[in-house]
Design an enzyme around this catalytic site. Sequence first.
Site, PDB file in Angstrom:
ATOM      1  N   HIS A 104       0.822  -1.212   0.000  1.00  0.00           N
ATOM      2  CA  HIS A 104       0.000   0.000   0.000  1.00  0.00           C
ATOM      3  C   HIS A 104       0.860   1.268   0.000  1.00  0.00           C
ATOM      4  O   HIS A 104       0.421   2.332   0.446  1.00  0.00           O
ATOM      5  CB  HIS A 104      -0.967   0.036   1.195  1.00  0.00           C
ATOM      6  CG  HIS A 104      -1.793  -1.199   1.346  1.00  0.00           C
ATOM      7  ND1 HIS A 104      -2.956  -1.417   0.648  1.00  0.00           N
ATOM      8  CD2 HIS A 104      -1.605  -2.316   2.112  1.00  0.00           C
ATOM      9  CE1 HIS A 104      -3.463  -2.596   0.977  1.00  0.00           C
ATOM     10  NE2 HIS A 104      -2.655  -3.166   1.858  1.00  0.00           N
ATOM     11  N   SER A 152      14.345  21.844 -15.795  1.00  0.00           N
ATOM     12  CA  SER A 152      13.169  22.694 -15.949  1.00  0.00           C
ATOM     13  C   SER A 152      13.571  24.009 -16.609  1.00  0.00           C
ATOM     14  O   SER A 152      14.657  24.539 -16.364  1.00  0.00           O
ATOM     15  CB  SER A 152      12.552  22.979 -14.577  1.00  0.00           C
ATOM     16  OG  SER A 152      11.631  24.045 -14.652  1.00  0.00           O
ATOM     17  N   LYS A 184      15.595  21.877 -10.507  1.00  0.00           N
ATOM     18  CA  LYS A 184      14.891  20.641 -10.858  1.00  0.00           C
ATOM     19  C   LYS A 184      15.758  19.663 -11.642  1.00  0.00           C
ATOM     20  O   LYS A 184      16.552  20.041 -12.488  1.00  0.00           O
ATOM     21  CB  LYS A 184      13.650  20.958 -11.713  1.00  0.00           C
ATOM     22  CG  LYS A 184      12.519  21.655 -10.977  1.00  0.00           C
ATOM     23  CD  LYS A 184      11.866  20.757  -9.950  1.00  0.00           C
ATOM     24  CE  LYS A 184      11.145  19.578 -10.571  1.00  0.00           C
ATOM     25  NZ  LYS A 184      10.044  19.973 -11.467  1.00  0.00           N
ATOM     26  N   GLU A 188       9.521   8.529 -16.847  1.00  0.00           N
ATOM     27  CA  GLU A 188       8.163   9.010 -17.084  1.00  0.00           C
ATOM     28  C   GLU A 188       7.709   8.708 -18.510  1.00  0.00           C
ATOM     29  O   GLU A 188       6.541   8.375 -18.749  1.00  0.00           O
ATOM     30  CB  GLU A 188       8.077  10.504 -16.791  1.00  0.00           C
ATOM     31  CG  GLU A 188       8.190  10.827 -15.303  1.00  0.00           C
ATOM     32  CD  GLU A 188       8.194  12.318 -15.015  1.00  0.00           C
ATOM     33  OE1 GLU A 188       8.165  13.115 -15.983  1.00  0.00           O
ATOM     34  OE2 GLU A 188       8.239  12.694 -13.823  1.00  0.00           O
TER      35      GLU A 188
END
Length: 439
Positions: free
Chosen positions: A154, A275, A281, A288
């Site tokens: 979980h 970024s 970043k 992804e």
Amino acid sequence: MKLWGGRFKTEESKLMEDFNSSLKFDKVMYFEDIQGSIAHVKMLLKSNILTQDESDTLIKGLNEILQEIEFGKLKIEGDYEDIHSFVEINLVKKVGDVGKKLHTARSRNDQVAVDMRMYTKRKALEIVESIQHLQDVIQDKAYKNNYIMPGYTHLQRAQIVTFKYHLMAYYSMFKRDKQRMLNSLNLMNESPLGCCALAGTTYDIDRDYTSDLLDFDKPVDNFLDGVSDRDYIIEIISNMSIAMMHLSRLSEEIILFSSKEFEFIKISDEYSTGSSIMPQKKNPDAAELIRGKTGRVYGSLMSILTTMKGLPLAYNKDMQEDKEVFFDSIKTTLSCLKIMANMIDTLTVNKENMLKAVKHGFLNATEVADYLVNNGMAFRDSHKVVGEIVLYCEEKAIAIEDMSIDEFKKFSELFDESIYEFIDYENILKKGIKKEIRK
């Protein structure tokens, strides 16, 4: 430039010509088309349908076309319906009218079917090799980083495992993916060449001979099924979808574990981006993109299933829609496997942060319960006692192992000094079948 037209009075419209053409995507099968044609010519000679001179001329011409394509002398482009017409028309240009005998005892239906099976076998084996390479990279990274870390259910810290054991779970997944692909190759390895349009031919051809030449196990049993079967494409895309699902799950964990909230791993700059507005970043874009491209392969599976679901026997032009989604799925899966292998190979593992997460997660709580059971308490009672211990530790902001023996005894007189050795994190992985985790 077409291989048909005798029974038509008017020309095909330019709009329909473009709509009907598949050359722009089926040109990737030029090698398979030429090899299939060479095998067909050899069989026609063996069956006394072609003379030796005709066979030699056709095979020489086909090999020259193959070389011209591969060396860039002959571009696969122009006003052709498909790769099959491209090869045959260029063969006629090269060798003359004898080139028109190439299609004797053959239809584009069985020609397409054999090309697709040969191409599928080649690319599926390439996927198998890429999966094996990824497994090798995973195993190497896992065995070099056999550090304790939290295991999760979980997405909550649950029990202690090791980074090696966690990563090797994906090794097992990809092992199944590889076996699924090999099983599918074994099932589909039958030659449709000789089925012709749907009902074979009046020529006494030798289908076993072409099957052997093209490295198939045997000819297909039924002509109708041979030209209209796309099960193997559906199965291979399904296999790729499952492999992509595993890649996506691994990507998700790479994204999570590389975040500042976890910092268990660090992705190499080679597979990250920045970024345009936030200088600090470092985005896990490779992972992804793999996660995102999984849906693309799923879409291909649904597309081909939908295309095939209502088609009567035998061949229907709808089946041309199998190719673009299939070719795209292969390209997508192969690129994702290669990127994942490189990303795993170059990432670094943060041993200290994983240990901190273990100590702050009460990951020895189950072992405390086991300790009480070993000393005579029923498990359900021990479960309740340890739940109360966890609440106590949360209120005190301490780990279970930081409790004093007097604190332990507040919850049960069964505790003594041996509890500390029993719930030591390294010792936990030496008990029972948990030893498997530490191997």
